[in-house]
Design an enzyme around this catalytic site. Structure first.
Site, PDB file in Angstrom:
ATOM      1  N   HIS A  88       0.854  -1.191   0.000  1.00  0.00           N
ATOM      2  CA  HIS A  88       0.000   0.000   0.000  1.00  0.00           C
ATOM      3  C   HIS A  88       0.895   1.248   0.000  1.00  0.00           C
ATOM      4  O   HIS A  88       1.950   1.250   0.636  1.00  0.00           O
ATOM      5  CB  HIS A  88      -0.916  -0.007   1.231  1.00  0.00           C
ATOM      6  N   GLU A 159      -4.128   1.895  -7.458  1.00  0.00           N
ATOM      7  CA  GLU A 159      -4.454   3.004  -6.564  1.00  0.00           C
ATOM      8  C   GLU A 159      -3.537   4.189  -6.866  1.00  0.00           C
ATOM      9  O   GLU A 159      -2.417   4.262  -6.328  1.00  0.00           O
ATOM     10  CB  GLU A 159      -4.241   2.591  -5.101  1.00  0.00           C
TER      11      GLU A 159
HETATM   12  P1  PGA Z   1      -9.440   5.990   0.198  1.00  0.00           P
HETATM   13  O1  PGA Z   1      -8.289   4.941   0.460  1.00  0.00           O
HETATM   14  O2  PGA Z   1     -10.657   5.233  -0.242  1.00  0.00           O
HETATM   15  O3  PGA Z   1      -9.618   6.690   1.500  1.00  0.00           O
HETATM   16  O4  PGA Z   1      -8.949   6.921  -0.876  1.00  0.00           O
HETATM   17  C1  PGA Z   1      -8.125   3.844  -0.388  1.00  0.00           C
HETATM   18  C2  PGA Z   1      -6.910   3.077   0.030  1.00  0.00           C
HETATM   19  O5  PGA Z   1      -5.952   3.704   0.491  1.00  0.00           O
HETATM   20  O6  PGA Z   1      -6.883   1.836  -0.058  1.00  0.00           O
END
Ligand code: PGA
Length: 246
Positions: A88, A159
């Site tokens: 992440h 992401e």
């Molecule tokens: P968010 O986070 O939905 O708050 O943008 C997603 C993540 O970090 O997995």
């Protein structure tokens, strides 16, 4: 095939929130969704006892041994945890995960825990047109210690770093291009197929736009998964809009 929706609670929720959270989720039925919950490790057992599928938010680079504070893949497996987030961007930023995640992936694969590998570009990368190169490098770095067959077990969460917790999202077209690119890249370079999901500011206002992206297999949801009532509304919307998806 159902869409997979993974809740990433990060470092949120207190013991007093957990029973209600689990009960509320269990009071609903989401026919088109496969749900996974990634709470803090201390709550994993409660979610499992509540009959829900779980993932950890990270895993140790080490196996069993004298590593104070670490939770290893074997321990997660023994608890019944089925998934684990790795790489992440918050862990890459604050905990040096860039250099650890290939080993973490290998540890998870060995114990048959499904890795949710997060990759994503910065805003500068996007502005300079290097999104594909950056993502390819993140994939290559992650796959160093595993074989092509095991790559098939990985869920890749796209992401974009600039989208996490910011309420900014790429267009559906931009997500589609990235999803297609990741799938093709992994297929041609590693002869493997990965499931690609999207994460970054998914909420009730933008889910219809994001959910119109063809070929997107699901979501990793941070902030919007913390308040269970809000999350249920979001899940209902995804469930409804994913009818007859495949
Ligand atoms: P968010 O986070 O939905 O708050 O943008 C997603 C993540 O970090 O997995």
């Amino acid at each position: 095939m159902k869409k997979i929706v993974i809740a990433n609670h990060k470092s949120n929720l207190l013991k007093s929130d957990i029973i209600n959270y689990i009960n509320e989720i269990n009071n609903n039925n989401f026919t088109n969704l496969d749900l996974v919950f990634c709470p803090s490790n201390i709550y994993l057992n409660s979610f499992i006892n509540g009959g829900l599928k779980t993932g950890s938010q990270d895993v140790s680079i080490f196996n069993r041994g004298s590593y104070t504070g670490e939770v290893n893949a074997e321990q997660l497996c023994s608890l019944g945890v089925e998934y684990s987030i790795v790489g992440h961007s918050e862990r890459r930023k604050y905990f040096n995960d860039d250099s650890h995640l290939a080993g973490k992936l290998a540890n998870l694969i060995r114990l048959d825990i499904k890795p949710i590998l997060c990759i994503g570009e910065s805003l500068e990368d996007r502005k300079s047109g290097s999104v594909e190169k950056v993502l390819e490098k993140q994939l290559d770095d992650a796959f160093i210690k595993i074989n092509n067959i095991d790559i098939n077990k990985i869920i890749v969460a796209y992401e974009p770093i600039w989208s996490i917790g910011t309420n900014k999202i790429p267009t559906s077209k931009e997500i589609e291009e990235v999803v297609n690119h990741i799938e093709k890249y992994v297929y041609f370079k590693y002869d493997a197929s990965v499931v690609v999901i999207y994460g970054g500011s998914v909420n009730l206002d933008n889910i219809t736009e994001i959910n119109s992206t063809p070929n997107l297999k699901g979501y990793l949801v941070g902030t919007s998964s913390i308040d269970v009532n809000y999350y249920i509304e979001l899940l209902k919307k995804i469930d409804l809009e994913s009818e007859n998806y495949f």
